[in-house]
Design an enzyme around this catalytic site. Structure first.
Site, mmCIF file in Angstrom:
data_model
loop_
_atom_site.group_PDB
_atom_site.id
_atom_site.type_symbol
_atom_site.label_atom_id
_atom_site.label_comp_id
_atom_site.label_asym_id
_atom_site.label_seq_id
_atom_site.Cartn_x
_atom_site.Cartn_y
_atom_site.Cartn_z
ATOM 1 N N SER A 99 -10.593 -0.748 3.375
ATOM 2 C CA SER A 99 -9.791 -0.851 4.605
ATOM 3 C C SER A 99 -9.407 0.553 5.067
ATOM 4 O O SER A 99 -8.803 1.298 4.303
ATOM 5 C CB SER A 99 -8.492 -1.613 4.345
ATOM 6 O OG SER A 99 -8.762 -2.883 3.839
ATOM 7 N N GLU B 185 -4.852 3.781 6.226
ATOM 8 C CA GLU B 185 -4.601 3.600 4.791
ATOM 9 C C GLU B 185 -5.265 4.745 4.029
ATOM 10 O O GLU B 185 -4.791 5.196 2.987
ATOM 11 C CB GLU B 185 -5.192 2.250 4.331
ATOM 12 C CG GLU B 185 -4.842 1.921 2.911
ATOM 13 C CD GLU B 185 -5.646 0.761 2.343
ATOM 14 O OE1 GLU B 185 -6.502 1.007 1.481
ATOM 15 O OE2 GLU B 185 -5.413 -0.388 2.745
ATOM 16 N N ARG C 141 0.834 -1.217 0.000
ATOM 17 C CA ARG C 141 0.000 0.000 0.000
ATOM 18 C C ARG C 141 0.869 1.268 0.000
ATOM 19 O O ARG C 141 0.574 2.235 0.709
ATOM 20 C CB ARG C 141 -0.940 0.026 1.209
ATOM 21 C CG ARG C 141 -1.974 -1.071 1.249
ATOM 22 C CD ARG C 141 -2.982 -0.933 0.106
ATOM 23 N NE ARG C 141 -4.121 -1.804 0.309
ATOM 24 C CZ ARG C 141 -4.162 -3.087 -0.071
ATOM 25 N NH1 ARG C 141 -3.139 -3.636 -0.682
ATOM 26 N NH2 ARG C 141 -5.258 -3.796 0.153
HETATM 27 N N1 EPU Z 1 -10.208 -10.805 10.384
HETATM 28 C C1 EPU Z 1 -10.860 -10.879 11.599
HETATM 29 N N2 EPU Z 1 -11.822 -9.954 11.859
HETATM 30 C C2 EPU Z 1 -12.168 -8.986 10.968
HETATM 31 C C3 EPU Z 1 -11.478 -8.905 9.747
HETATM 32 C C4 EPU Z 1 -10.501 -9.823 9.475
HETATM 33 O O1 EPU Z 1 -10.583 -11.728 12.420
HETATM 34 O O2 EPU Z 1 -13.070 -8.205 11.281
HETATM 35 C C5 EPU Z 1 -9.211 -11.841 10.060
HETATM 36 C C6 EPU Z 1 -9.785 -12.798 9.015
HETATM 37 O O3 EPU Z 1 -10.492 -13.837 9.595
HETATM 38 C C7 EPU Z 1 -8.546 -13.306 8.328
HETATM 39 C C8 EPU Z 1 -7.607 -12.128 8.404
HETATM 40 O O4 EPU Z 1 -8.095 -11.269 9.428
HETATM 41 O O5 EPU Z 1 -7.972 -14.361 9.049
HETATM 42 C C9 EPU Z 1 -7.481 -11.375 7.087
HETATM 43 O O6 EPU Z 1 -8.751 -10.909 6.673
HETATM 44 P P1 EPU Z 1 -9.111 -10.630 5.121
HETATM 45 O O7 EPU Z 1 -8.723 -11.769 4.273
HETATM 46 O O8 EPU Z 1 -10.521 -10.140 5.078
HETATM 47 O O9 EPU Z 1 -8.105 -9.496 4.684
HETATM 48 P P2 EPU Z 1 -7.553 -8.204 5.424
HETATM 49 O O10 EPU Z 1 -6.139 -8.429 5.785
HETATM 50 O O11 EPU Z 1 -8.487 -7.776 6.469
HETATM 51 C C10 EPU Z 1 -6.617 -7.177 3.168
HETATM 52 C C11 EPU Z 1 -6.684 -5.892 2.427
HETATM 53 C C12 EPU Z 1 -8.027 -5.758 1.694
HETATM 54 C C13 EPU Z 1 -8.159 -6.929 0.735
HETATM 55 C C14 EPU Z 1 -8.055 -8.230 1.536
HETATM 56 C C15 EPU Z 1 -8.063 -9.462 0.664
HETATM 57 C C16 EPU Z 1 -5.299 -4.341 3.683
HETATM 58 C C17 EPU Z 1 -5.269 -3.155 4.580
HETATM 59 N N3 EPU Z 1 -6.516 -4.777 3.345
HETATM 60 O O12 EPU Z 1 -7.612 -7.141 4.186
HETATM 61 O O13 EPU Z 1 -8.004 -4.566 0.940
HETATM 62 O O14 EPU Z 1 -9.394 -6.882 0.048
HETATM 63 O O15 EPU Z 1 -6.810 -8.251 2.271
HETATM 64 O O16 EPU Z 1 -6.871 -9.516 -0.057
HETATM 65 O O17 EPU Z 1 -4.247 -4.839 3.296
HETATM 66 C C18 EPU Z 1 -8.607 -2.268 0.886
HETATM 67 O O18 EPU Z 1 -7.397 -2.018 0.829
HETATM 68 O O19 EPU Z 1 -9.473 -1.355 0.876
HETATM 69 C C19 EPU Z 1 -9.041 -3.650 1.015
HETATM 70 C C20 EPU Z 1 -10.317 -3.975 1.206
#
Ligand code: EPU
Length: 338
Positions: free
Chosen positions: A238, A334, A163
């Protein structure tokens, strides 16, 4: 000719749906128009607006808001295996992804349904489900805000990180990206199905021979199940970045919780999902009057309608402080706060 408007509401132009005004506003649909606007001496302060999907507006903008609406997609060159596509900055990102998929060009499918415009995608090196913009990026053209001169940035020039890019660091606020060149595959597409729940989603969809179009459909389903549609509930995806923590901090966290999701970066550093930390801090689904934390993904702050940008900003600070107090981890925003 360009048409400068006065006191325009920015509500339709930011996905959080925050109702603040721009003192001056202009929509530009061509590079000559953009160059003409940059030459105007009357407006020394300028704010460049793309898809408005990564900003939180906390006040009226006492500037000239330049809304980049330059459109167009064309093939620059191709070989038997690959194609170089140029997309203009004002193209909607997801519509561009769908255009590529309709032509069976591969590489963008994991980044389906990300809100925003093509021109702002390189600034924060957008990414999802195991793919980042840098993986398909060839180069971009940008215009200097100071002198109107066009410069081509190669992938190396962009210094992409998680990012992050040169446009958030050394060149911050200096350039307007006007078009991006992508290198996409024409055949033997790389099918990246490992990340997160893509494989299980494809199984649910009962797909045996996977195509790039199927991956896109799977990503769309996953995103729709977790992330609020900005057309229904205002949000900017995010709100925070996932923090990268030391082994020491991580081990302390594991001693408190044995189910910490994690992505090792190198021997000493580990990325931890901020959404998980925010959930553990008790904020998931918390609703205040007109704003709150999304109930299916704690990384996303939402405007249920009529929220004030400052209230959302205050909530983000409270979340940062609480996560820091409980876990000794700082989470950075972000989203750009303006
Ligand atoms: N998780 C939780 N609780 C929550 C959210 C997430 O426990 O409320 C846990 C999930 O269970 C999982 C882990 O966190 O084990 C990761 O969650 P997820 O796959 O939803 O991805 P993320 O790390 O929360 C990132 C990006 C997203 C992107 C997703 C999928 C960042 C800041 N965000 O989210 O990007 O869609 O991976 O690749 O890196 C964005 O930048 O606007 C965005 C949505």
């Amino acid at each position: 000719m360009v048409y400068i408007q006065e006191n325009i509401s920015l509500k339709p132009f930011n996905t959080f749906g925050i109702d603040v005004n721009a003192k001056h506003y202009v929509s530009v649909t061509s590079i000559p128009q953009l160059k003409e606007v940059l030459k105007l001496k009357t407006y020394p302060r300028k704010l460049i607006l793309g898809g408005g999907s990564n900003i939180l507006l906390t006040k009226n903008q006492d500037t000239l808001v330049i809304h980049i609406n330059i459109k167009g997609i064309h093939i620059v060159s191709q070989t038997e295996n690959d194609v170089i596509i140029q997309a203009q900055a004002g193209e909607n990102w997801h519509e561009f992804v769908l255009w590529a998929l309709n032509n069976n060009y591969g590489g963008l499918e994991n980044m389906s349904l990300i809100p925003g415009h093509v021109g702002t995608a390189p600034i924060q090196n957008i990414g999802a489900y195991g793919v980042e913009l840098k993986d398909v990026f060839e180069s971009c053209e940008a215009i200097s805000i100071e002198n109107g001169i066009t410069k081509t940035f190669t992938k190396t020039d962009c210094q992409f990180g998680y990012r992050n890019s040169v446009f958030k660091q050394k060149e911050k606020g200096k350039y307007i990206i006007t078009s991006v060149n992508f290198k996409l595959s024409k055949k033997n597409h790389k099918l990246l199905t490992q990340y997160g729940s893509i494989t299980s989603q494809l199984e649910t969809m009962n797909i045996k021979t996977i195509t790039i179009q199927d991956i896109s459909k799977a990503v769309i389903s996953i995103r729709q199940s977790k992330l609020p549609n900005p057309k229904e509930i205002g949000n900017a995806g995010s709100f925070f970045k996932n923090p990268i923590v030391s082994k020491q901090v991580f081990n302390k966290l594991v001693s408190q919780f044995n189910d910490v999701p994690n992505y090792p970066i190198n021997e000493n550093e580990i990325k931890v999902p901020a959404g998980w930390l925010i959930e553990k801090a008790g904020f998931k689904g918390k609703r205040f009057t007109s704003h709150g934390v999304h109930n299916k993904q704690a990384l996303v702050l939402v405007n249920y309608g009529g929220a004030n940008g400052l209230d959302i900003f205050e909530l983000s600070k409270l979340i940062q402080q609480t996560v820091n107090r409980l876990f000794s981890i700082s989470i950075e925003t972000e989203v750009n706060i303006l």
